[in-house]
Write a protein that holds these residues in place. Structure first.
Motif, PDB file in Angstrom:
ATOM      1  N   GLU A 203       0.848  -1.193   0.000  1.00  0.00           N
ATOM      2  CA  GLU A 203       0.000   0.000   0.000  1.00  0.00           C
ATOM      3  C   GLU A 203       0.882   1.242   0.000  1.00  0.00           C
ATOM      4  O   GLU A 203       1.734   1.412   0.865  1.00  0.00           O
ATOM      5  N   ILE A 204       0.643   2.122  -0.975  1.00  0.00           N
ATOM      6  CA  ILE A 204       1.448   3.329  -1.117  1.00  0.00           C
ATOM      7  C   ILE A 204       0.868   4.482  -0.309  1.00  0.00           C
ATOM      8  O   ILE A 204       1.567   5.183   0.403  1.00  0.00           O
ATOM      9  N   THR A 205      -0.432   4.682  -0.435  1.00  0.00           N
ATOM     10  CA  THR A 205      -1.104   5.740   0.314  1.00  0.00           C
ATOM     11  C   THR A 205      -2.601   5.468   0.304  1.00  0.00           C
ATOM     12  O   THR A 205      -3.083   4.550  -0.379  1.00  0.00           O
ATOM     13  N   ASN A 206      -3.347   6.256   1.065  1.00  0.00           N
ATOM     14  CA  ASN A 206      -4.807   6.127   1.089  1.00  0.00           C
ATOM     15  C   ASN A 206      -5.403   7.490   1.369  1.00  0.00           C
ATOM     16  O   ASN A 206      -4.704   8.435   1.742  1.00  0.00           O
ATOM     17  N   GLY A 207      -6.704   7.598   1.197  1.00  0.00           N
ATOM     18  CA  GLY A 207      -7.359   8.878   1.424  1.00  0.00           C
ATOM     19  C   GLY A 207      -8.862   8.778   1.362  1.00  0.00           C
ATOM     20  O   GLY A 207      -9.430   7.705   1.119  1.00  0.00           O
ATOM     21  N   VAL A 208      -9.509   9.915   1.591  1.00  0.00           N
ATOM     22  CA  VAL A 208     -10.967  10.018   1.546  1.00  0.00           C
ATOM     23  C   VAL A 208     -11.325  11.181   0.640  1.00  0.00           C
ATOM     24  O   VAL A 208     -10.791  12.282   0.800  1.00  0.00           O
ATOM     25  N   PHE A 209     -12.202  10.939  -0.312  1.00  0.00           N
ATOM     26  CA  PHE A 209     -12.704  12.008  -1.161  1.00  0.00           C
ATOM     27  C   PHE A 209     -14.097  12.371  -0.655  1.00  0.00           C
ATOM     28  O   PHE A 209     -14.974  11.514  -0.590  1.00  0.00           O
ATOM     29  N   PRO A 210     -14.333  13.641  -0.268  1.00  0.00           N
ATOM     30  CA  PRO A 210     -15.626  14.023   0.325  1.00  0.00           C
ATOM     31  C   PRO A 210     -16.758  13.930  -0.684  1.00  0.00           C
ATOM     32  O   PRO A 210     -16.548  13.720  -1.884  1.00  0.00           O
ATOM     33  N   LYS A 211     -17.966  14.117  -0.200  1.00  0.00           N
ATOM     34  CA  LYS A 211     -19.153  13.993  -1.048  1.00  0.00           C
ATOM     35  C   LYS A 211     -19.106  14.932  -2.238  1.00  0.00           C
ATOM     36  O   LYS A 211     -18.844  16.125  -2.095  1.00  0.00           O
ATOM     37  N   VAL A 212     -19.361  14.361  -3.411  1.00  0.00           N
ATOM     38  CA  VAL A 212     -19.421  15.137  -4.648  1.00  0.00           C
ATOM     39  C   VAL A 212     -20.675  14.716  -5.395  1.00  0.00           C
ATOM     40  O   VAL A 212     -21.006  13.535  -5.473  1.00  0.00           O
ATOM     41  N   SER A 213     -21.390  15.685  -5.949  1.00  0.00           N
ATOM     42  CA  SER A 213     -22.642  15.400  -6.636  1.00  0.00           C
ATOM     43  C   SER A 213     -22.389  14.921  -8.058  1.00  0.00           C
ATOM     44  O   SER A 213     -21.492  15.399  -8.750  1.00  0.00           O
ATOM     45  N   THR A 214     -23.197  13.953  -8.490  1.00  0.00           N
ATOM     46  CA  THR A 214     -23.181  13.468  -9.864  1.00  0.00           C
ATOM     47  C   THR A 214     -24.614  13.443 -10.364  1.00  0.00           C
ATOM     48  O   THR A 214     -25.474  12.778  -9.779  1.00  0.00           O
ATOM     49  N   SER A 215     -24.891  14.170 -11.444  1.00  0.00           N
ATOM     50  CA  SER A 215     -26.244  14.303 -11.952  1.00  0.00           C
ATOM     51  C   SER A 215     -26.696  13.036 -12.670  1.00  0.00           C
ATOM     52  O   SER A 215     -25.905  12.126 -12.947  1.00  0.00           O
ATOM     53  N   VAL A 216     -27.984  13.002 -13.001  1.00  0.00           N
ATOM     54  CA  VAL A 216     -28.591  11.863 -13.697  1.00  0.00           C
ATOM     55  C   VAL A 216     -27.935  11.682 -15.067  1.00  0.00           C
ATOM     56  O   VAL A 216     -27.710  12.649 -15.801  1.00  0.00           O
ATOM     57  N   ASN A 217     -27.613  10.433 -15.398  1.00  0.00           N
ATOM     58  CA  ASN A 217     -27.039  10.087 -16.708  1.00  0.00           C
ATOM     59  C   ASN A 217     -25.812  10.927 -17.050  1.00  0.00           C
ATOM     60  O   ASN A 217     -25.661  11.424 -18.168  1.00  0.00           O
ATOM     61  N   SER A 218     -24.939  11.113 -16.067  1.00  0.00           N
ATOM     62  CA  SER A 218     -23.727  11.892 -16.303  1.00  0.00           C
ATOM     63  C   SER A 218     -22.585  11.284 -15.502  1.00  0.00           C
ATOM     64  O   SER A 218     -22.752  10.272 -14.820  1.00  0.00           O
ATOM     65  N   GLN A 219     -21.425  11.892 -15.601  1.00  0.00           N
ATOM     66  CA  GLN A 219     -20.267  11.433 -14.854  1.00  0.00           C
ATOM     67  C   GLN A 219     -19.614  12.596 -14.142  1.00  0.00           C
ATOM     68  O   GLN A 219     -19.861  13.758 -14.448  1.00  0.00           O
TER      69      GLN A 219
END
Length: 284
Positions: A203-219
């Motif tokens: 294991e090199i590193t780790n982390g947490v990505f906070p909540k991010v919104s993703t709309s319908v039928n998108s990325q």
């Protein structure tokens, strides 16, 4: 009626004094910053609270615009599309006076036609301070207006998000990992990611990505910075693996937590270096 109202994040937009540091702007407080509701017989209601933390009274107006979550830029207003709830929004009042250290309420009313198809509809309700700060530099005057917004999601029928980690890209120039999250569901989802970066069993590193919104039928493209510390070396050429969990709740205040594990492999390529090679001297 609006069943759930809660804070997600501040959406502060407008013109800011980046080049004119001595501009004095009046502050506007706003809550909630996001509203979620299901239509009941084509109707829904809510209340926005506008507060004035300063001593001086200001006047404000409210108005709606349509928005999307752009994969690269995030929050972005657009003129129109089929998901707009803007034509069905009413406000009481549209303009209001807020005394110093006081707050006022704005009633939000949504009325839609029976023919409205099932799905998720959205808008951002901006609250704009009508007081302008004029900055005079010679003959030039610049007006600066600050505005903040409440995001509104109105849902009709049985809709829900479905988030998945699709792929990952390594950007050798930015030294970053770009994780692609897709939403194949029928409602906007707020996904958080716990991740680990590995090479083989190490294991090199780790982390947490906070909540991010993703709309319908998108990325949504999530940038995981590495190295993010001075003592972390850059990734050497080779094969790597990113593992973790993508999780979200729907509705946001419920206990209905969805968790999806993921594993994605990627390569860090050898950087091409161009070396100048002089031709041999064949002159006599």
């Amino acid at each position: 009626m609006i069943k759930k109202q809660h804070f997600i994040q501040a959406l502060t937009l407008g013109l800011f004094p980046l080049l004119l540091p001595n501009i004095a702007q009046a502050q506007v407080g706003l809550s909630p910053l996001i509203i979620e509701s299901k239509l009941d017989k084509g109707k829904a209601e809510g209340v926005i609270t506008v507060s004035n933390p300063e001593k001086e009274t200001f006047r404000a107006r409210v108005y709606p615009e349509l928005f999307i979550y752009d994969p690269e830029l995030g929050f972005k207003t657009i003129p129109s599309d089929q998901s707009s709830i803007v034509p069905y929004l009413q406000f009481s009042p549209r303009e209001l006076e807020v005394p110093g250290n006081k707050e006022r309420k704005v009633r939000v009313i949504i009325r839609t036609p029976p023919s409205l198809p099932d799905g998720e509809y959205r808008a951002v309700i901006f609250t704009e301070n009508l007081k302008q700060s004029d900055i005079k530099q010679g003959q030039l005057a610049t007006a600066v207006v600050a505005r903040i917004g409440t995001v509104v999601f109105i849902r009709k029928g049985n809709v829900s998000p479905k988030l998945t980690v699709d792929s990952i890209k390594y950007n050798s120039q930015k030294k970053s990992l770009e994780l692609i999250v897709k939403n194949s569901g029928t409602a906007t989802g707020y996904g958080a990611i716990n991740w680990k970066l590995k090479q083989g069993s190490q294991e090199i590193t780790n982390g947490v990505f906070p909540k991010v919104s993703t709309s319908v039928n998108s990325q949504r493209n999530m940038m995981l910075q590495y190295p993010n510390k001075a003592d972390q070396p850059s990734l050497k050429p080779g094969k790597y693996q990113l593992t973790g969990e993508l999780s979200w709740k729907y509705p946001e205040l419920s206990e209905n937590k969805n968790t999806v594990p993921f594993t994605v492999d990627f390569d860090v390529p050898v950087e091409l270096k161009f070396i100048e090679q002089k031709a041999p001297n064949t002159g006599k």
